[in-house]
Design a protein around this motif. Sequence first.
Motif, PDB file in Angstrom:
ATOM      1  N   ALA A  62       0.828  -1.209   0.000  1.00 41.25           N
ATOM      2  CA  ALA A  62       0.000   0.000   0.000  1.00 41.25           C
ATOM      3  C   ALA A  62       0.864   1.262   0.000  1.00 41.25           C
ATOM      4  CB  ALA A  62      -0.929   0.013   1.207  1.00 41.25           C
ATOM      5  N   SER A  63       0.296   2.342  -0.523  1.00 40.79           N
ATOM      6  CA  SER A  63       0.962   3.646  -0.516  1.00 40.79           C
ATOM      7  C   SER A  63      -0.084   4.727  -0.267  1.00 40.79           C
ATOM      8  CB  SER A  63       1.698   3.895  -1.842  1.00 40.79           C
ATOM      9  OG  SER A  63       0.767   3.937  -2.920  1.00 40.79           O
ATOM     10  N   ASN A  64       0.402   5.929   0.007  1.00 39.71           N
ATOM     11  CA  ASN A  64      -0.476   7.102   0.188  1.00 39.71           C
ATOM     12  C   ASN A  64      -1.538   6.882   1.260  1.00 39.71           C
ATOM     13  OD1 ASN A  64       0.888   8.369  -1.979  1.00 39.71           O
ATOM     14  ND2 ASN A  64      -0.513   7.459  -3.465  1.00 39.71           N
ATOM     15  N   LEU A  65      -1.120   6.274   2.370  1.00 35.80           N
ATOM     16  CA  LEU A  65      -2.049   6.075   3.473  1.00 35.80           C
ATOM     17  C   LEU A  65      -2.414   7.423   4.101  1.00 35.80           C
ATOM     18  CD1 LEU A  65      -3.579   4.328   5.527  1.00 35.80           C
ATOM     19  CD2 LEU A  65      -1.420   4.059   6.790  1.00 35.80           C
ATOM     20  N   ALA A  66      -3.698   7.650   4.316  1.00 34.08           N
ATOM     21  CA  ALA A  66      -4.182   8.890   4.930  1.00 34.08           C
ATOM     22  C   ALA A  66      -5.379   8.573   5.808  1.00 34.08           C
ATOM     23  CB  ALA A  66      -4.558   9.917   3.860  1.00 34.08           C
ATOM     24  N   THR A  67      -5.579   9.364   6.851  1.00 29.00           N
ATOM     25  CA  THR A  67      -6.682   9.136   7.783  1.00 29.00           C
ATOM     26  C   THR A  67      -7.503  10.412   7.964  1.00 29.00           C
ATOM     27  OG1 THR A  67      -5.307   9.704   9.706  1.00 29.00           O
ATOM     28  CG2 THR A  67      -5.367   7.392   9.028  1.00 29.00           C
ATOM     29  N   TRP A  68      -8.747  10.232   8.343  1.00 27.74           N
ATOM     30  CA  TRP A  68      -9.640  11.362   8.624  1.00 27.74           C
ATOM     31  C   TRP A  68      -9.499  11.750  10.087  1.00 27.74           C
ATOM     32  CZ3 TRP A  68     -12.290  14.058   5.032  1.00 27.74           C
ATOM     33  CH2 TRP A  68     -12.493  13.467   3.777  1.00 27.74           C
ATOM     34  N   VAL A  69      -9.291  13.054  10.323  1.00 29.12           N
ATOM     35  CA  VAL A  69      -9.156  13.552  11.693  1.00 29.12           C
ATOM     36  C   VAL A  69     -10.060  14.779  11.867  1.00 29.12           C
ATOM     37  CG1 VAL A  69      -6.825  12.670  11.987  1.00 29.12           C
ATOM     38  CG2 VAL A  69      -7.155  14.961  11.090  1.00 29.12           C
ATOM     39  N   PRO A  70     -10.724  14.914  13.008  1.00 28.86           N
ATOM     40  CA  PRO A  70     -11.591  16.069  13.230  1.00 28.86           C
ATOM     41  C   PRO A  70     -10.791  17.336  13.545  1.00 28.86           C
ATOM     42  CG  PRO A  70     -11.582  14.658  15.158  1.00 28.86           C
ATOM     43  CD  PRO A  70     -10.780  13.946  14.123  1.00 28.86           C
ATOM     44  N   VAL A  71     -11.313  18.483  13.123  1.00 29.24           N
ATOM     45  CA  VAL A  71     -10.695  19.776  13.420  1.00 29.24           C
ATOM     46  C   VAL A  71     -11.335  20.315  14.694  1.00 29.24           C
ATOM     47  CG1 VAL A  71     -10.293  22.128  12.608  1.00 29.24           C
ATOM     48  CG2 VAL A  71     -10.272  20.217  10.981  1.00 29.24           C
ATOM     49  N   ALA A  72     -10.519  20.465  15.746  1.00 38.43           N
ATOM     50  CA  ALA A  72     -11.043  20.911  17.037  1.00 38.43           C
ATOM     51  C   ALA A  72     -11.113  22.432  17.130  1.00 38.43           C
ATOM     52  CB  ALA A  72     -10.177  20.359  18.162  1.00 38.43           C
ATOM     53  N   SER A  73     -10.090  23.121  16.595  1.00 34.74           N
ATOM     54  CA  SER A  73     -10.055  24.577  16.655  1.00 34.74           C
ATOM     55  C   SER A  73      -9.082  25.097  15.616  1.00 34.74           C
ATOM     56  CB  SER A  73      -9.649  25.052  18.059  1.00 34.74           C
ATOM     57  OG  SER A  73      -8.346  24.598  18.385  1.00 34.74           O
ATOM     58  N   VAL A  74      -9.009  26.420  15.522  1.00 31.31           N
ATOM     59  CA  VAL A  74      -8.107  27.078  14.576  1.00 31.31           C
ATOM     60  C   VAL A  74      -7.341  28.171  15.309  1.00 31.31           C
ATOM     61  CG1 VAL A  74      -7.953  28.438  12.454  1.00 31.31           C
ATOM     62  CG2 VAL A  74      -9.666  26.637  12.650  1.00 31.31           C
ATOM     63  N   LYS A  75      -6.065  28.306  15.014  1.00 32.32           N
ATOM     64  CA  LYS A  75      -5.283  29.378  15.614  1.00 32.32           C
ATOM     65  C   LYS A  75      -4.417  30.042  14.546  1.00 32.32           C
ATOM     66  CE  LYS A  75      -1.383  26.492  17.149  1.00 32.32           C
ATOM     67  NZ  LYS A  75      -0.584  26.087  18.338  1.00 32.32           N
ATOM     68  N   THR A  76      -3.968  31.260  14.849  1.00 37.06           N
ATOM     69  CA  THR A  76      -3.160  32.012  13.906  1.00 37.06           C
ATOM     70  C   THR A  76      -1.700  31.577  14.001  1.00 37.06           C
ATOM     71  OG1 THR A  76      -2.843  33.779  15.535  1.00 37.06           O
ATOM     72  CG2 THR A  76      -4.678  34.014  13.986  1.00 37.06           C
ATOM     73  N   SER A  77      -0.981  31.769  12.903  1.00 39.59           N
ATOM     74  CA  SER A  77       0.445  31.490  12.888  1.00 39.59           C
ATOM     75  C   SER A  77       1.205  32.803  12.901  1.00 39.59           C
ATOM     76  CB  SER A  77       0.820  30.673  11.646  1.00 39.59           C
ATOM     77  OG  SER A  77       0.406  31.339  10.468  1.00 39.59           O
ATOM     78  N   GLU A  78       2.511  32.731  13.044  1.00 42.40           N
ATOM     79  CA  GLU A  78       3.332  33.929  13.137  1.00 42.40           C
ATOM     80  C   GLU A  78       3.472  34.613  11.779  1.00 42.40           C
ATOM     81  OE1 GLU A  78       7.011  32.735  14.791  1.00 42.40           O
ATOM     82  OE2 GLU A  78       6.176  32.167  16.744  1.00 42.40           O
ATOM     83  N   SER A  79       3.709  35.918  11.846  1.00 45.84           N
ATOM     84  CA  SER A  79       4.008  36.732  10.661  1.00 45.84           C
ATOM     85  C   SER A  79       2.921  36.643   9.595  1.00 45.84           C
ATOM     86  CB  SER A  79       5.360  36.309  10.063  1.00 45.84           C
ATOM     87  OG  SER A  79       6.377  36.415  11.025  1.00 45.84           O
ATOM     88  N   ASN A  80       1.671  36.652  10.025  1.00 43.47           N
ATOM     89  CA  ASN A  80       0.542  36.629   9.078  1.00 43.47           C
ATOM     90  C   ASN A  80       0.581  35.428   8.141  1.00 43.47           C
ATOM     91  OD1 ASN A  80      -0.711  39.009   9.994  1.00 43.47           O
ATOM     92  ND2 ASN A  80       0.677  40.265   8.777  1.00 43.47           N
ATOM     93  N   GLY A  81       1.120  34.329   8.635  1.00 42.76           N
ATOM     94  CA  GLY A  81       1.151  33.115   7.836  1.00 42.76           C
ATOM     95  C   GLY A  81      -0.220  32.462   7.778  1.00 42.76           C
ATOM     96  N   PRO A  82      -0.308  31.326   7.125  1.00 45.71           N
ATOM     97  CA  PRO A  82      -1.609  30.647   7.015  1.00 45.71           C
ATOM     98  C   PRO A  82      -2.090  30.185   8.378  1.00 45.71           C
ATOM     99  CG  PRO A  82       0.169  29.220   6.255  1.00 45.71           C
ATOM    100  CD  PRO A  82       0.773  30.574   6.453  1.00 45.71           C
ATOM    101  N   PRO A  83      -3.400  30.104   8.577  1.00 48.54           N
ATOM    102  CA  PRO A  83      -3.932  29.631   9.859  1.00 48.54           C
ATOM    103  C   PRO A  83      -3.568  28.166  10.096  1.00 48.54           C
ATOM    104  CG  PRO A  83      -5.669  29.772   8.220  1.00 48.54           C
ATOM    105  CD  PRO A  83      -4.461  30.410   7.614  1.00 48.54           C
ATOM    106  N   ILE A  84      -3.648  27.765  11.351  1.00 48.67           N
ATOM    107  CA  ILE A  84      -3.287  26.409  11.746  1.00 48.67           C
ATOM    108  C   ILE A  84      -4.536  25.686  12.253  1.00 48.67           C
ATOM    109  CG2 ILE A  84      -1.907  25.016  13.329  1.00 48.67           C
ATOM    110  CD1 ILE A  84       0.133  27.300  13.361  1.00 48.67           C
ATOM    111  N   LEU A  85      -4.769  24.494  11.718  1.00 43.53           N
ATOM    112  CA  LEU A  85      -5.891  23.664  12.159  1.00 43.53           C
ATOM    113  C   LEU A  85      -5.407  22.746  13.281  1.00 43.53           C
ATOM    114  CD1 LEU A  85      -7.197  22.595   8.619  1.00 43.53           C
ATOM    115  CD2 LEU A  85      -7.827  24.626   9.950  1.00 43.53           C
ATOM    116  N   VAL A  86      -6.069  22.823  14.424  1.00 45.87           N
ATOM    117  CA  VAL A  86      -5.691  22.016  15.590  1.00 45.87           C
ATOM    118  C   VAL A  86      -6.510  20.730  15.578  1.00 45.87           C
ATOM    119  CG1 VAL A  86      -5.498  21.951  18.095  1.00 45.87           C
ATOM    120  CG2 VAL A  86      -5.160  24.113  16.865  1.00 45.87           C
TER     121      VAL A  86
END
Length: 222
Positions: free
Chosen positions: A183-207
Amino acid sequence: MTTTSDIFQTSSTNYAGLTQAQPENATGDNTLDQDSFLRLMTTQLKFQDPFDPMDNQAMVAQLAQFSSVAGISEMKQSLSEIAAVLGNNQLSEAKEWIGHSILVPGNISVADKNGQYSGEFELTSATDNLSIDLLNDAGEIVMFVELGQQDAGPVEFNFDSKDESGQPLDQGRLRVRINGGSASNLATWVPVASVKTSESNGPPILVTPIGNVFPAEALKIG
């Protein structure tokens, strides 16, 4: 030719329209904006030696240099404002992912609000005896499924975790193990609990329960 420094050195004489220079220990705004620069150059031209006037090319060069610096400063400010706006928009959009699940690369699976552990992978070749195990931190098999004969291609899996009363059961982080096939390209589904900002106006982070994830790393959203 009379220079800018000459103007301030002789400013003790009260020429019409010329402000007396401040003493050496005076304090004030040390910044030079475009209006101040133009007033200074106008004063310089007004009191220049008529027999040795300022060279036109030198004056144009000074204007061009100041305009260039001023333009870069204004552009930097504009870009900062645009970046801040985009960062806020990205964060607002990412907040809409809270409560949803995202598909991310990896072999760690966690339960969603319904107690389901799910994911997918690519089976690189056909097999007659494919099975999938979910293991806890101690290496013990918590859940498993026998899929048997499978052709090469994408394979999805979904484990429904319930307690004795039929309610969703969260059994923590479980490791996915694939048996009987390549098998290859294994991926799993995970729930998004919250969102927080990253430094220097970077993209947001999904927790998520498996760690922080950038939106660009999500393969799908469900």
